[in-house]
Design a protein around this motif. Structure first.
Motif, PDB file in Angstrom:
ATOM      1  N   ILE A  58       1.338  -1.067   0.529  1.00 54.75           N
ATOM      2  CA  ILE A  58      -0.094   0.355  -0.235  1.00 54.75           C
ATOM      3  C   ILE A  58       0.973   1.004   0.070  1.00 54.75           C
ATOM      4  N   PHE A  59       1.915   1.386   0.753  1.00 51.32           N
ATOM      5  CA  PHE A  59       2.867   2.464   1.018  1.00 51.32           C
ATOM      6  C   PHE A  59       3.441   2.785  -0.601  1.00 51.32           C
ATOM      7  N   MET A  60       3.913   1.596  -1.390  1.00 47.98           N
ATOM      8  CA  MET A  60       4.795   1.875  -2.246  1.00 47.98           C
ATOM      9  C   MET A  60       3.234   2.467  -3.716  1.00 47.98           C
ATOM     10  N   ALA A  61       2.122   2.068  -3.185  1.00 40.98           N
ATOM     11  CA  ALA A  61       0.862   2.524  -4.542  1.00 40.98           C
ATOM     12  C   ALA A  61       0.325   3.440  -4.161  1.00 40.98           C
ATOM     13  N   THR A  62       0.082   3.907  -3.209  1.00 39.80           N
ATOM     14  CA  THR A  62       0.333   5.151  -2.987  1.00 39.80           C
ATOM     15  C   THR A  62       1.106   6.009  -2.533  1.00 39.80           C
ATOM     16  N   ASN A  63       1.912   5.724  -2.341  1.00 46.85           N
ATOM     17  CA  ASN A  63       3.325   7.344  -2.239  1.00 46.85           C
ATOM     18  C   ASN A  63       3.391   7.752  -3.558  1.00 46.85           C
ATOM     19  N   PRO A  64       3.211   9.130  -3.177  1.00 47.28           N
ATOM     20  CA  PRO A  64       3.048  10.424  -4.594  1.00 47.28           C
ATOM     21  C   PRO A  64       4.689  10.548  -5.038  1.00 47.28           C
ATOM     22  N   LEU A  65       5.025   9.657  -4.670  1.00 48.60           N
ATOM     23  CA  LEU A  65       6.955   9.706  -5.681  1.00 48.60           C
ATOM     24  C   LEU A  65       6.144   8.762  -6.986  1.00 48.60           C
ATOM     25  N   ALA A  66       5.427   7.855  -6.606  1.00 50.54           N
ATOM     26  CA  ALA A  66       5.692   6.797  -7.326  1.00 50.54           C
ATOM     27  C   ALA A  66       3.954   6.479  -8.372  1.00 50.54           C
ATOM     28  N   ARG A  67       4.145   8.656  -8.257  1.00 50.57           N
ATOM     29  CA  ARG A  67       2.406   8.092  -9.272  1.00 50.57           C
ATOM     30  C   ARG A  67       2.886   8.446 -10.884  1.00 50.57           C
ATOM     31  N   ASN A  68       3.996   8.379 -11.010  1.00 45.73           N
ATOM     32  CA  ASN A  68       4.478   7.652 -12.813  1.00 45.73           C
ATOM     33  C   ASN A  68       5.189   6.868 -12.901  1.00 45.73           C
ATOM     34  N   VAL A  69       5.274   5.981 -11.370  1.00 46.41           N
ATOM     35  CA  VAL A  69       5.365   4.237 -12.176  1.00 46.41           C
ATOM     36  C   VAL A  69       3.936   3.449 -12.507  1.00 46.41           C
ATOM     37  N   ASP A  70       4.230   3.018 -13.522  1.00 41.15           N
ATOM     38  CA  ASP A  70       2.860   2.193 -13.879  1.00 41.15           C
ATOM     39  C   ASP A  70       2.597   0.933 -13.516  1.00 41.15           C
ATOM     40  N   ASP A  71       1.365  -0.137 -13.705  1.00 44.49           N
ATOM     41  CA  ASP A  71       1.369  -0.496 -12.897  1.00 44.49           C
ATOM     42  C   ASP A  71       2.023  -1.762 -12.600  1.00 44.49           C
ATOM     43  N   ALA A  72       2.936  -2.097 -14.329  1.00 44.57           N
ATOM     44  CA  ALA A  72       3.592  -3.503 -14.126  1.00 44.57           C
ATOM     45  C   ALA A  72       4.661  -3.544 -13.852  1.00 44.57           C
ATOM     46  N   THR A  73       5.336  -1.893 -13.589  1.00 44.26           N
ATOM     47  CA  THR A  73       6.582  -2.076 -13.037  1.00 44.26           C
ATOM     48  C   THR A  73       6.196  -2.362 -11.543  1.00 44.26           C
ATOM     49  N   LEU A  74       4.778  -1.549 -10.719  1.00 44.93           N
ATOM     50  CA  LEU A  74       4.510  -2.371  -9.494  1.00 44.93           C
ATOM     51  C   LEU A  74       4.453  -3.167  -8.817  1.00 44.93           C
ATOM     52  N   ILE A  75       3.934  -4.033  -9.220  1.00 45.56           N
ATOM     53  CA  ILE A  75       3.989  -5.421  -9.949  1.00 45.56           C
ATOM     54  C   ILE A  75       5.334  -6.021  -9.412  1.00 45.56           C
ATOM     55  N   LYS A  76       6.415  -5.631 -10.162  1.00 43.85           N
ATOM     56  CA  LYS A  76       7.976  -5.716 -10.303  1.00 43.85           C
ATOM     57  C   LYS A  76       7.810  -5.854  -8.484  1.00 43.85           C
ATOM     58  N   LEU A  77       7.825  -4.519  -8.494  1.00 42.48           N
ATOM     59  CA  LEU A  77       8.847  -3.779  -7.244  1.00 42.48           C
ATOM     60  C   LEU A  77       7.311  -4.712  -5.880  1.00 42.48           C
ATOM     61  N   THR A  78       6.159  -5.273  -6.017  1.00 42.24           N
ATOM     62  CA  THR A  78       5.894  -5.703  -4.820  1.00 42.24           C
ATOM     63  C   THR A  78       6.292  -7.491  -4.853  1.00 42.24           C
ATOM     64  N   ASP A  79       7.287  -8.051  -5.785  1.00 38.52           N
ATOM     65  CA  ASP A  79       7.382  -8.653  -5.664  1.00 38.52           C
ATOM     66  C   ASP A  79       8.910  -9.192  -4.948  1.00 38.52           C
ATOM     67  N   GLU A  80       9.898  -7.799  -5.490  1.00 40.53           N
ATOM     68  CA  GLU A  80      11.102  -7.940  -4.725  1.00 40.53           C
ATOM     69  C   GLU A  80      11.265  -7.047  -3.545  1.00 40.53           C
ATOM     70  N   PHE A  81      10.008  -6.487  -2.847  1.00 38.59           N
ATOM     71  CA  PHE A  81       9.777  -6.483  -1.806  1.00 38.59           C
ATOM     72  C   PHE A  81       9.684  -7.158  -1.416  1.00 38.59           C
ATOM     73  N   LEU A  82       7.852  -8.651  -1.448  1.00 42.42           N
ATOM     74  CA  LEU A  82       7.676 -10.015  -0.525  1.00 42.42           C
ATOM     75  C   LEU A  82       9.472 -10.554  -0.726  1.00 42.42           C
ATOM     76  N   ALA A  83      10.167 -10.261  -1.559  1.00 39.94           N
ATOM     77  CA  ALA A  83      11.230 -11.567  -1.469  1.00 39.94           C
ATOM     78  C   ALA A  83      12.283 -11.109  -0.378  1.00 39.94           C
ATOM     79  N   LYS A  84      12.240  -8.984  -0.001  1.00 45.43           N
ATOM     80  CA  LYS A  84      13.197  -9.548   1.262  1.00 45.43           C
ATOM     81  C   LYS A  84      12.012  -9.610   2.859  1.00 45.43           C
ATOM     82  N   VAL A  85      10.913 -10.142   2.645  1.00 44.14           N
ATOM     83  CA  VAL A  85      10.709 -10.206   3.688  1.00 44.14           C
ATOM     84  C   VAL A  85      10.797 -12.100   4.150  1.00 44.14           C
ATOM     85  N   LYS A  86      11.588 -12.098   5.142  1.00 46.83           N
ATOM     86  CA  LYS A  86      12.244 -13.093   5.020  1.00 46.83           C
ATOM     87  C   LYS A  86      11.886 -14.555   5.776  1.00 46.83           C
TER      88      LYS A  86
END
Length: 502
Positions: A58-86
């Motif tokens: 939710i933080f990534m999707a609603t962050n003002p800095l990510a307003r120009n990030v497309d959906d496909a990239t957000l999905i990729k970033l979500t996967d990278e984020f989950l990879a950091k969850v040990k």
């Protein structure tokens, strides 16, 4: 992935359903919710762990800095984020994510930094004509304006806020605005206040955007103090400043005042006559280049830490110290021009018999000596022998003679014409400690500096008042302050009259 798969190599349907249920409660786009559910299920997160992790998405999707990030990239970033969850690779245990927004922020900022490096203009910057009032710098300016308005009455000053009028005087409100603008998430209001004022963000902030690594408080405090000093110089000026007009220099060069090359009076022209031209050139009085007057101060870490409690002691103390320094510099520059009695463009001293602006004998401040000064000023002539009369407006004296001068100028009720005081109500008394008060003191009569040239204070363009800057102290602790004010003073017309005291 550290996937937990069934014997067929697929994520168990029950686990995937649980993750979809968690994702469905978040206000996210369907594709992003599905990506999270699949990723969380593949890594074997429990429902409780997924509920914690969804905050990062939710933080990534609603962050003002990510307003120009497309959906496909957000999905990729979500996967990278989950990879950091040990979690362990056996699928028997998965640790609860620690600070999910911090982990998500790391992923998002790493991506944005990589994208910015590819472009000449950062992707999250918007082109503006002039000042963008949505920028961090603009918010700092607004808060500085609001804080100056809150502090001004405490110093006996008036300041009506402009850009900061929608902000209250409360430091906590200012800290909230700063945290919102900088994308910082705080653990508590106390931590937010400390981070805002001291800049100590380690362990105080759950996440802060990459454009802010420390507090903007030095910029804010410097701005508020600069406003306060400017108001103080306007509303409580030193005595000598009341006697000078202002000249604004556009650079650091000395120059000369414009001057007519011939007598400026109009001449009679007949029917077939020819109008004679005069040239306006730069042969007038010299205007010196401003000299840079500067000073530095350091506020201790203790004072800075105390400011985090929400008071204004830090800014008040600094404003008073810098104001005293600025006023003393202004006074010394103006006094040096008055007592220095430098030569004018015609080669004669400012106060001299050639300019007919110096009394022939020492005299106390009396109606008679003031009358002699007024007569002389009405008889002033320029270098071309043309009449240049001036009207007395101010009597300038050292502090030791202020009472005497005020008594002479005071309104009286005369019982006969010889007792009448022609100067009552027509002259203002100004005193200043920059003038010597010894037995050989001088006192001066001068015209209104707003309408008649005389003594001029020269400042740099954009610096009518001192410029104040603040930053975190290094290598010491606390905060350092620097003030600078380019100043010079000179007479640009011999319109003053001087008498030696008796």
């Amino acid at each position: 992935m550290n996937a937990i798969l069934n014997t067929t190599g697929q994520v168990p349907a029950r686990t995937l359903a649980q993750m979809r249920l968690v994702a469905s409660k978040a206000d996210l786009k369907p594709a992003l919710m599905e990506a999270f559910a699949e990723g969380a299920a593949a890594r074997g997160l429990t429902a409780v762990q997924a509920q914690a992790a969804i905050a990062g998405v939710i933080f990534m999707a609603t962050n003002p800095l990510a307003r120009n990030v497309d959906d496909a990239t957000l999905i990729k970033l979500t996967d990278e984020f989950l990879a950091k969850v040990k979690g362990d690779t056996t699928g028997t245990k998965v640790e609860t994510p620690v600070e999910p927004t911090a982990l998500a922020g790391e992923v998002l900022m790493a991506y944005l930094a990589a994208e910015d490096a590819k472009q000449p203009v950062p992707r999250n910057h918007t082109a503006h004509v002039g000042q963008s009032w949505d920028s961090p710098a603009a918010m700092a300016h607004k808060i500085a304006d609001a804080r100056a308005a809150a502090i001004a009455p405490m110093m006996g000053l008036k300041h009506e806020p402009t850009v900061g009028r929608e902000l209250g005087p409360n430091t906590l409100d200012h800290a909230r605005q700063w945290a919102k603008q900088s994308g910082a998430q705080m653990r508590s209001e106390a931590d937010m206040m400390e981070a805002f004022v001291t800049g100590r963000v380690t362990g105080k902030i759950a996440y802060m955007s990459g454009s802010h690594t420390t507090s903007d408080f030095p910029t804010i405090a410097g701005g508020s103090v600069q406003i306060l000093i400017g108001r103080a110089l306007e509303q409580t000026p030193v005595g000598l400043a009341l006697c000078a007009s202002k000249i604004t220099a556009s650079d650091w060069r000395a120059r000369k005042m414009p001057n007519a090359s011939a007598a400026s009076s109009l001449t009679k022209v007949g029917e077939a006559g020819e109008v004679k031209f005069r040239t306006i050139d730069t042969s007038g009085e010299a205007v010196p280049a401003p000299d840079r007057y500067a000073g530095a101060f350091r506020a201790t870490e203790e004072l800075l830490t105390n400011a985090a409690a929400g008071g204004y002691d830090l800014e008040i103390a600094i404003a008073k110290a810098l104001l005293d320094a600025a006023q003393e510099s202004q006074r010394s520059v103006l006094a040096a021009a008055i007592t220095g009695n430098a030569a004018m463009a015609d080669g004669n001293l400012m106060f001299s018999s050639q300019h007919a602006n110096i009394a022939g004998a020492a005299s106390a401040i009396t109606v008679t000596s003031l009358g002699a000064a007024r007569t002389a000023m009405q008889r002033f002539i320029d270098s071309r022998k043309a009449a240049r009369p001036v009207t007395p407006y101010i009597i300038l004296v050292p502090p030791e003679k202020q009472t005497e001068a005020e008594q002479i100028i005071a309104q009286i009720t005369a019982t006969k014409s010889s007792d009448a005081n022609p100067f009552a109500g027509n002259l203002q008394v100004v005193s200043d400690p920059g003038l010597a008060g010894t037995a050989t003191y001088h006192w001066y009569v001068l015209p209104n500096p707003a309408t008649t040239d005389g003594l001029a204070l020269i400042t740099m363009e954009g610096m009518d008042s001192p410029q104040v800057e603040a930053r975190d102290a290094w290598p010491d602790f606390g905060m350092t302050w620097r003030v600078q004010w380019p100043l010079a003073a000179a007479f640009i017309r011999s319109s003053w009259y001087r008498t030696q005291g008796a």
